[in-house]
Design a protein around this motif. Structure first.
Motif, mmCIF file in Angstrom:
data_model
loop_
_atom_site.group_PDB
_atom_site.id
_atom_site.type_symbol
_atom_site.label_atom_id
_atom_site.label_comp_id
_atom_site.label_asym_id
_atom_site.label_seq_id
_atom_site.Cartn_x
_atom_site.Cartn_y
_atom_site.Cartn_z
ATOM 1 N N ASN A 146 2.673 -38.280 12.273
ATOM 2 C CA ASN A 146 3.068 -38.533 13.539
ATOM 3 C C ASN A 146 3.941 -39.691 13.852
ATOM 4 O O ASN A 146 4.024 -40.218 14.906
ATOM 5 N N ARG A 147 4.485 -40.365 12.693
ATOM 6 C CA ARG A 147 5.584 -41.257 12.959
ATOM 7 C C ARG A 147 6.917 -40.670 12.337
ATOM 8 O O ARG A 147 7.771 -41.572 12.091
ATOM 9 N N ASP A 148 7.084 -39.544 12.138
ATOM 10 C CA ASP A 148 8.326 -39.018 11.770
ATOM 11 C C ASP A 148 8.788 -38.164 12.836
ATOM 12 O O ASP A 148 8.499 -37.339 13.355
ATOM 13 N N GLY A 149 10.187 -38.667 13.143
ATOM 14 C CA GLY A 149 10.967 -38.170 14.418
ATOM 15 C C GLY A 149 11.288 -36.585 14.210
ATOM 16 O O GLY A 149 11.210 -35.961 15.146
ATOM 17 N N ASP A 150 11.668 -36.201 13.078
ATOM 18 C CA ASP A 150 12.247 -34.783 12.655
ATOM 19 C C ASP A 150 10.762 -33.809 12.946
ATOM 20 O O ASP A 150 11.001 -32.808 13.614
ATOM 21 N N PHE A 151 9.634 -34.448 12.356
ATOM 22 C CA PHE A 151 8.493 -33.568 12.689
ATOM 23 C C PHE A 151 8.040 -33.385 14.073
ATOM 24 O O PHE A 151 7.921 -32.161 14.709
ATOM 25 N N LEU A 152 8.089 -34.439 14.923
ATOM 26 C CA LEU A 152 7.669 -34.618 16.179
ATOM 27 C C LEU A 152 8.885 -33.510 16.942
ATOM 28 O O LEU A 152 8.216 -32.963 18.073
ATOM 29 N N MET A 153 10.123 -33.791 16.697
ATOM 30 C CA MET A 153 11.025 -32.896 17.220
ATOM 31 C C MET A 153 10.607 -31.245 17.350
ATOM 32 O O MET A 153 10.702 -30.648 18.026
ATOM 33 N N ASN A 154 10.505 -30.941 15.898
ATOM 34 C CA ASN A 154 10.151 -29.721 15.632
ATOM 35 C C ASN A 154 8.857 -29.120 16.404
ATOM 36 O O ASN A 154 8.849 -28.075 16.829
ATOM 37 N N TYR A 155 7.924 -29.751 16.252
ATOM 38 C CA TYR A 155 6.496 -29.639 17.021
ATOM 39 C C TYR A 155 6.597 -29.692 18.372
ATOM 40 O O TYR A 155 6.346 -28.591 19.161
ATOM 41 N N GLY A 156 7.519 -30.358 18.961
ATOM 42 C CA GLY A 156 7.759 -30.531 20.374
ATOM 43 C C GLY A 156 8.386 -29.550 20.951
ATOM 44 O O GLY A 156 8.103 -28.576 22.232
#
Length: 568
Positions: free
Chosen positions: A438-448
């Motif tokens: 939840n502090r990884d920008g790439d992960f949050l971008m993919n999820y969002g």
């Protein structure tokens, strides 16, 4: 009596890493999940371990580095010949890396080591044979053959494949380190200018160096001009980031958090320039020294320069001066490559760097010893405490690494599910590892982005806004625009689309989305103006997608009555 031996280099490295950690967690407002930071911690422990190995073992490890370079060179050749598949669809040869850039960087870091070992092979063989406890003729012969032919094989295999990588940074680094090592070994220039005055020597060397450097850089710049222009533009924007946060920077591994915002601001002010054709989503500064200043500020850079000065001033023990030359030249080659690329993002290159630095510290003749008296009972108690703490740290580290590995596997499965259109399965996977990343920008971008596709717009906006605390790209902005548009927050949608356009003006997709937004929301005049602009826009790389966008823009113009002077 217990001894702790340390060098000035050890102290400077400790202060440098200590400052990076302090800046990341205490001085900065935000810090995100960072593989680079985990690597920094791991490499710091590796350095401590390497500091305590024998110098004879260091030579064997140097040979291991060369062997790894040989395997990579052979692997690259097999990819080039079509026997193995590369890891990037746009390039035939990547080795085991994700593109030819870092692959060439690793090869050139090995090149300096291999060349140094080959040039000083007689001293290395003699030293190892004298230090070994095995008097066997066969073993001594093995040492001789291994340290004579493996470095030579490394040089030949890398020399064959390095030109094909088309990495100009690697070529410059290889040439520079080779010239230095050849001079240190054979003293060509020293012998040539031996009878000349000191003033003439300095003048001749400066003129020769400037001439060669200027000619080389000019030729290499024009070899791939658009790529060179792109890097120069990135450096230009990066200096604006430094000007805004000069003292402490933006925090370790947070260049990617802020860079695209600065690029968007630049194009918002300057609009149509030739630089629009070379801009893209950017994660690295393509100059490690500039990126270091951006992330750690001038204070961090001061620590780095002090460390570099101490490193290259290390006075090696008499028997290991040749090893000092090899290590320093290897580090110089990596530094040259770092001026034009991103080697500090690549773990194998960092492993070579850490080993070379630890080798220099091991052979430093100017060390200090900390000693204190201790009873036998206290000594055993101290060792027991260290062992228990060490065991706890190893257990916790393994547990964290295991959970992280499982998390990455789930993330990869989510990406695959998204690619195959199984969005609900992807969202389920993302949710299961959200607490890990939840502090990884790439992960949050993919999820969002996935949430936006399935229509969970409010949740998508929440996740994408969170992503912008750790990363920003045109992908995040367009996904935000789509989500705001869907819930009829039109002002925010327009702002997000416009920000995506400002980030990369040459891209057609954000412009297309904004034109469609204007058309769908009844803003006919804005839709027509933007549609005309898209149709007259210069195409960087022709594609079917652009043809389809052009067709839809013509439909917008027809639907809203073609403006005067428009030609279909």
């Amino acid at each position: 009596m217990v001894f702790f031996s340390f060098s000035k280099l050890d102290v400077s490295l400790f202060l440098l890493v200590g400052y990076i950690i302090l800046n990341r967690y205490v001085i900065q407002t935000y810090f995100g999940f960072s593989i680079r930071y985990l690597e920094l911690v791991g490499l710091s422990f590796l350095y401590v371990i390497l500091r305590n190995i024998s110098l004879a073992n260091s030579l064997w490890l140097l040979l291991t580095i060369v062997i790894s370079g040989i395997f990579q060179a052979v692997y690259g050749n097999l990819q080039l010949l079509g026997y193995c598949i590369s890891n990037h669809s746009g390039f035939k040869m990547t080795g085991s890396f994700f593109n030819p850039g870092p692959y060439a960087g690793f090869l050139v870091s090995v090149w300096s080591v291999a060349l140094g070992m080959y040039l000083f092979k007689i001293k290395i063989i003699s030293q190892l044979q004298s230090q070994t406890k095995n008097d066997s003729f066969l073993f001594n012969e093995f040492i001789k053959k291994a340290f004579e032919y493996i470095p030579l094989l490394g040089l030949i295999s890398i020399a064959i494949v390095l030109p094909a990588t088309q990495s100009r940074a690697a070529w410059i680094a290889a040439i520079a380190s080779s010239v230095i090592l050849m001079e240190l070994r054979y003293r060509f220039l020293s012998n040539l200018f031996r009878k000349a005055t000191i003033k003439f020597q300095k003048t001749a060397i400066v003129l020769f160096s400037v001439g060669i450097l200027s000619t080389g850089l000019f030729s290499i710049y024009h070899y791939k001009k658009s790529s060179s222009d792109g890097r120069i533009f990135i450096w230009k924007v990066t200096t604006e980031m430094i000007a805004d946060t000069p003292v402490f920077g933006v925090g370790f591994d947070r260049f990617k958090t802020h860079y695209m915002n600065y690029q968007a601001n630049y194009f918002e002010k300057n609009r149509e320039t030739r630089e629009t054709m070379v801009a893209d989503n950017t994660y690295y500064a393509f100059n490690e020294f500039l990126q270091f200043i951006v992330e750690n500020g001038l204070i961090g850079f001061m620590f780095l320069m002090v460390t570099a000065f101490i490193l290259f001033k290390v006075k090696a023990k008499e028997d290991y001066k040749y090893l000092s030359l090899v290590a320093k030249t290897g580090l110089f080659g990596i530094a040259v490559f770092a001026c034009f690329s991103y080697p500090m993002q690549i773990l194998p290159i960092k492993l070579v760097l850490v080993f070379l630095v630890s080798t220099l510290s091991n052979i430093d003749g100017d060390t200090y010893q900390l000693k204190y008296n201790q009873s036998k009972e206290r000594s055993w108690a101290f060792k027991t405490v260290i062992l228990v703490l060490g065991a706890i740290c190893i257990y916790q580290t393994n547990l964290y690494a295991s959970n992280l590995n499982k998390g990455f596997i789930v993330w990869e499965n989510a990406l695959n599910s998204h690619q195959y259109g199984d969005y609900n399965e992807a969202i389920s996977a993302y949710k299961s590892v959200y607490t890990v990343f939840n502090r990884d920008g790439d992960f949050l971008m993919n999820y969002g982005k996935t949430l936006a596709i399935v229509g969970e717009y409010h949740k998508a906006i929440e996740v994408l806004k969170q992503a912008k605390c750790f990363l920003n790209t045109s992908v995040i902005e367009t996904s935000l625009g789509d989500s705001y548009k869907a819930i009829k927050q039109y002002n925010k949608a327009e702002a997000a689309y416009q920000n995506a356009i400002n980030m990369i003006p040459s891209h057609f997709y954000p412009n297309y989305l904004l034109a469609k937004f204007y058309d769908d929301s009844g803003q006919e005049q804005k839709a027509v103006v933007l549609a005309q602009k898209i149709l007259s826009k210069k195409i960087k790389i022709p594609s079917t997608a652009i043809d389809e966008i052009h067709e839809e823009m013509r439909e917008i113009l027809v639907k809203n009555k073609k403006p005067l002077g428009f030609k279909n």
